[in-house]
Design an enzyme around this catalytic site. Structure first.
Site, short mmCIF file in Angstrom:
data_model
loop_
_atom_site.label_atom_id
_atom_site.label_comp_id
_atom_site.label_asym_id
_atom_site.label_seq_id
_atom_site.Cartn_x
_atom_site.Cartn_y
_atom_site.Cartn_z
N ALA A 111 0.90 -1.29 0.31
CA ALA A 111 -0.06 -0.10 0.14
C ALA A 111 1.00 1.21 0.17
O ALA A 111 2.20 1.07 0.35
CB ALA A 111 -1.08 0.05 1.17
N PHE A 112 0.13 2.23 -0.17
CA PHE A 112 1.19 3.58 -0.49
C PHE A 112 1.90 4.07 0.74
O PHE A 112 2.80 4.88 0.66
CB PHE A 112 0.15 4.69 -1.17
CG PHE A 112 -0.50 5.62 -0.04
CD1 PHE A 112 -1.63 5.26 0.44
CD2 PHE A 112 -0.01 6.94 0.27
CE1 PHE A 112 -2.32 6.00 1.25
CE2 PHE A 112 -0.53 7.55 1.17
CZ PHE A 112 -1.69 7.18 1.67
N LYS A 113 1.32 3.61 1.93
CA LYS A 113 1.74 4.13 3.24
C LYS A 113 3.09 3.74 3.34
O LYS A 113 3.93 4.36 4.12
CB LYS A 113 0.80 3.62 4.23
CG LYS A 113 -0.63 4.16 4.15
CD LYS A 113 -1.38 3.96 5.39
CE LYS A 113 -2.77 5.03 5.29
NZ LYS A 113 -3.58 4.46 4.23
N ASP A 114 3.75 2.52 2.74
CA ASP A 114 5.18 2.12 2.66
C ASP A 114 6.02 3.35 2.39
O ASP A 114 7.07 3.52 2.88
CB ASP A 114 5.40 1.17 1.83
CG ASP A 114 4.82 -0.37 2.30
OD1 ASP A 114 4.89 -0.29 3.45
OD2 ASP A 114 4.35 -1.01 1.62
N LEU A 173 6.13 5.48 5.47
CA LEU A 173 6.55 4.74 6.87
C LEU A 173 7.87 3.84 6.62
O LEU A 173 8.21 3.41 7.53
CB LEU A 173 5.37 3.81 7.13
CG LEU A 173 4.22 4.53 7.82
CD1 LEU A 173 2.84 3.84 7.92
CD2 LEU A 173 4.66 5.07 9.16
#
Ligand SMILES: *Cc1c(COP(=O)(O)O)cnc(C)c1O
Length: 495
Positions: A111-114, A117
């Site tokens: 997911a784009f949160k990588d 994060l």
């Protein structure tokens, strides 16, 4: 470069202080006192850089107290080949004549949160060092599904940190739950909470402002911090990929330097689209920012009418990472559009807390609408978009990206605006197998990890490696609590 709070612009924090603290004491969000502009030569020079170099270029404009060598080492670790399954990190894929898809899901949790994060732990631990602070940071996360997993993957076994994730018990997909419950690492904890995402998020916010808990943790040399998108260290890495996408479009010969593009973003907490807004403010030629919502369309209404009203039913949808009624990062936009009127922002946030509702004035609404367009997709439209993309373009997209593609079509039909548009694709379709299989017409569906194989068999698209490995992993966390027990969980975790 110094940082202020949306509710107190007299603060004067270094980047390291803002990142280490996460949220300002009076409840405001940190942001730079003034946004840096892209130097005139920036796009042309970045065009021939790789993603890691572009990240260093952009981040160094904001993190003046960090050296280039430091940022270079962070970017190499965060976006290297052990973490991302493509050398481009965030590839831009041409979908049709003037539509491009920015694939933000090639990282370790799909997911784009990588993108944020994988970087945040480096920024945070370096910030602690710069502040000469040797306390342990306990990261508390409320997640609608993707943040929790991405945060744990970023912080696992990072020295001087521990991470505890709360997710809504019935508010995440099967694959998302499996990803979290099998998380490895010595310093991680996971617990589900009875209720929806807003319950989990409100619970975590209450823990942050709990003075007794703060004191108790101080006794074990521990402070609480946040990996939610309220932390500036999460917003900043997201600015990079919008600039990067523009450079890639130049490189592909699709646009010339200076040409306008639009950006369409599936939105929940308003973090991702806010990063695009900052890229625009820095001088990236973005014309419109199109904010796409699912049935929880509080932002569509806000951007259309100027009234933000969270007093409405909450829907659990097939795009659960956008099932949010309180979009925290909107506060940063209000600060920007009121020309830094911190008292005004504080008042809006007070109204939101007390009445669940506030309205901006006409001038502010005009400014909002000059930059933002908005629309929403219901469940049927989301499924229909996935099905059609698959049949017509042989492109498999997830439920969140489908919301954005639908809203883009709607926007084009209403406005006739055919400016080349980048759609932010925020998750791999394999994270939401069940809904995606249904959308492409598969009636008999498997369960659990079996869904991954089924989606891969039906479509011929390989399962991303991090998800294919899930079936062999041990379930490490299966606990759930009521909201009022969350504090006890934090205590136990830090004993
Ligand atoms: C978190 C998330 C979103 C929403 O992003 P915001 O920054 O909260 O607006 C959209 N899609 C996916 C897949 C997500 O994980």
């Amino acid at each position: 470069m110094y940082y202020v709070s949306t509710r107190n612009k007299l603060l004067d924090f270094t980047p390291a202080q803002a990142i280490a603290q996460g949220l300002s004491r009076e409840g405001g969000l940190f942001l730079p006192a003034a946004l840096p502009k892209l130097p005139g030569s920036a796009l042309e020079s970045m065009k021939n850089m790789n993603y890691q170099q572009r990240a260093v270029y952009i981040m160094s404009l904001y993190l003046t107290h960090f050296s280039t060598a430091e940022l270079t080492s962070f970017a190499a670790k965060a976006y290297g080949p052990e973490k991302f399954d493509t050398q481009e990190v965030v590839p831009v894929r041409k979908v049709d004549g003037n539509t491009y898809c920015l694939e933000l899901w090639h990282g370790p949790t799909c997911a784009f949160k990588d993108l944020a994060l994988q970087m945040l732990p480096h920024l945070l631990t370096a910030s602690m060092r710069k502040n000469h602070d040797n306390r342990t940071v306990c990261i508390l996360v409320a997640t609608s599904g993707d943040t929790g997993k991405a945060a744990m993957e970023g912080f696992r076994d990072v020295e001087q940190t521990r991470i505890l994730v709360f997710y809504p018990k019935d508010g995440v997909s099967e694959v998302q739950a499996l990803q979290m419950c099998t998380q490895e690492g010595q310093n991680v904890g996971v617990c589900s909470v009875v209720g929806n995402f807003d319950d989990a998020q409100t619970g975590v916010k209450e823990l942050f402002s709990d003075e007794a808990l703060r004191e108790e943790l101080a006794g074990v040399n521990t402070i609480l911090s946040s990996a939610n998108s309220i932390n500036w260290g999460r917003v900043l890495p997201q600015i990079v990929y919008y600039v990067s996408a523009y450079c890639d479009l130049m490189k592909m010969g699709e646009i010339a330097e200076g040409d306008a593009i639009n950006v369409c973003v599936p939105t929940g907490n308003f973090g991702n689209i806010l990063a695009a807004y900052y890229a625009r403010e820095m001088g990236l030629p973005i014309q419109k920012l199109i904010c796409a919502s699912n049935s929880n369309n509080v932002l569509t209404d806000f951007l259309t009418t100027g009234t933000y009203d969270r007093n409405r039913p909450f829907f659990n949808t097939i795009s659960p990472s956008m099932d949010i009624l309180i979009s925290s990062n909107l506060e940063r936009l209000l600060f920007a559009l009121s020309d830094g009127n911190d008292a005004q922002v504080a008042e809006y946030m007070k109204r939101l807390k007390e009445d669940g509702c506030y309205s901006v004035d006409k001038k502010m609404l005009e400014r909002l609408q000059k930059t933002f367009a908005a629309g929403c997709a219901d469940e049927g439209q989301t499924r229909e978009t996935i099905g059609r993309m698959w049949r017509e373009k042989h492109y498999l997209i997830d439920t969140h990206s489908a919301v954005a593609f639908h809203v883009l079509e709607q926007y084009r039909a209403q406005t006739g605006d055919e400016t080349p548009t980048v759609v932010a694709s925020t998750a791999s379709p394999f994270k939401f197998c069940d809904a995606v299989l249904e959308a492409i017409g598969v009636e008999e569906r498997s369960t659990g990890a079996g869904l991954l194989d089924q989606l891969s068999e039906v479509t011929g698209v390989p399962t991303p490696r991090p998800l294919a490995g899930l079936r062999d992993k041990e379930i490490r966390f299966s606990g759930w609590v009521q909201k009022d027990q969350m504090k006890a969980v934090v205590r136990g975790f830090n004993r």
